[in-house]
Design a protein around this motif. Structure first.
Motif, PDB file in Angstrom:
ATOM      1  N   GLN A  66       0.806  -1.218   0.000  1.00 18.34           N
ATOM      2  CA  GLN A  66       0.000   0.000   0.000  1.00 18.34           C
ATOM      3  C   GLN A  66       0.839   1.269   0.000  1.00 18.34           C
ATOM      4  N   VAL A  67       1.983   1.243   0.695  1.00 19.49           N
ATOM      5  CA  VAL A  67       2.808   2.456   0.779  1.00 19.49           C
ATOM      6  C   VAL A  67       4.043   2.391  -0.126  1.00 19.49           C
ATOM      7  N   SER A  68       4.101   1.352  -0.957  1.00 17.47           N
ATOM      8  CA  SER A  68       5.185   1.180  -1.938  1.00 17.47           C
ATOM      9  C   SER A  68       6.574   1.190  -1.294  1.00 17.47           C
ATOM     10  N   LYS A  69       6.724   0.345  -0.286  1.00 19.47           N
ATOM     11  CA  LYS A  69       8.024   0.192   0.382  1.00 19.47           C
ATOM     12  C   LYS A  69       8.396  -1.285   0.367  1.00 19.47           C
ATOM     13  N   ASP A  70       9.716  -1.554   0.321  1.00 15.77           N
ATOM     14  CA  ASP A  70      10.149  -2.946   0.325  1.00 15.77           C
ATOM     15  C   ASP A  70      10.091  -3.529   1.736  1.00 15.77           C
ATOM     16  N   LYS A  71      10.250  -4.854   1.811  1.00 13.31           N
ATOM     17  CA  LYS A  71      10.073  -5.592   3.062  1.00 13.31           C
ATOM     18  C   LYS A  71      10.980  -5.082   4.184  1.00 13.31           C
ATOM     19  N   SER A  72      12.252  -4.832   3.876  1.00 14.95           N
ATOM     20  CA  SER A  72      13.173  -4.393   4.934  1.00 14.95           C
ATOM     21  C   SER A  72      12.832  -2.986   5.429  1.00 14.95           C
ATOM     22  N   SER A  73      12.406  -2.108   4.533  1.00 18.78           N
ATOM     23  CA  SER A  73      12.016  -0.758   4.942  1.00 18.78           C
ATOM     24  C   SER A  73      10.786  -0.801   5.837  1.00 18.78           C
TER      25      SER A  73
END
Length: 149
Positions: A66-73
């Motif tokens: 939903q917020v267009s961030k990768d897993k680690s972020s």
């Protein structure tokens, strides 16, 4: 001399750049409002709290999408929110590896304080536009996004 016709790809590029510029300006102004409330909170943290206020109990993967961030972020951001006691992770009853993220009462209070400030900025951005214009633009952008799937 006839006006130079603009290719659809160039128009789509201009639209993408204009949307990016609007998002950047809104983000800067929202961050400024967040800083007035709590200078230790970032736009990204508030973005996640806002998402959870609308979809409480979703998992980290859904938040990342939903917020267009990768897993680690997302893991880093949620760890940060947990440390601040704004959210909590709760194991899913059916799959203990899948943790759902919930707002705490402190997280709910935070978003209730900041959300109206953000809405004021979106209202300012909308200016004298009519709801129909915004709805048409929303449909257009969603269609273009779907074309990339």
């Amino acid at each position: 001399m006839p006006a130079k016709s603009t290719h659809i790809s160039e128009l789509a590029l201009e639209l993408g750049l204009a949307m990016s510029e609007m998002k950047s300006r809104l983000r800067q102004k929202i961050q400024s409002k967040i800083n007035e409330y709590d200078s230790d909170l970032s736009f990204e943290l508030i973005e996640i709290l806002g998402l959870l206020s609308r979809n409480n109990g979703i998992n980290q993967q859904e938040i990342g999408t939903q917020v267009s961030k990768d897993k680690s972020s997302i893991t880093y951001l949620i760890n940060n929110l947990v440390k601040r006691e704004l959210v909590e992770r709760i194991e899913n009853e059916n799959d203990r590896r899948n943790k759902q993220i919930f707002l705490t009462s402190k997280g709910q209070q935070t978003i209730e304080a900041i959300y109206p400030l953000a809405l004021e900025l979106y209202e300012k951005a909308a200016g004298d536009l009519h709801k129909d214009e915004i709805n048409k633009a929303l449909i257009l952008v969603r269609k273009m996004t779907a074309n990339l799937e």
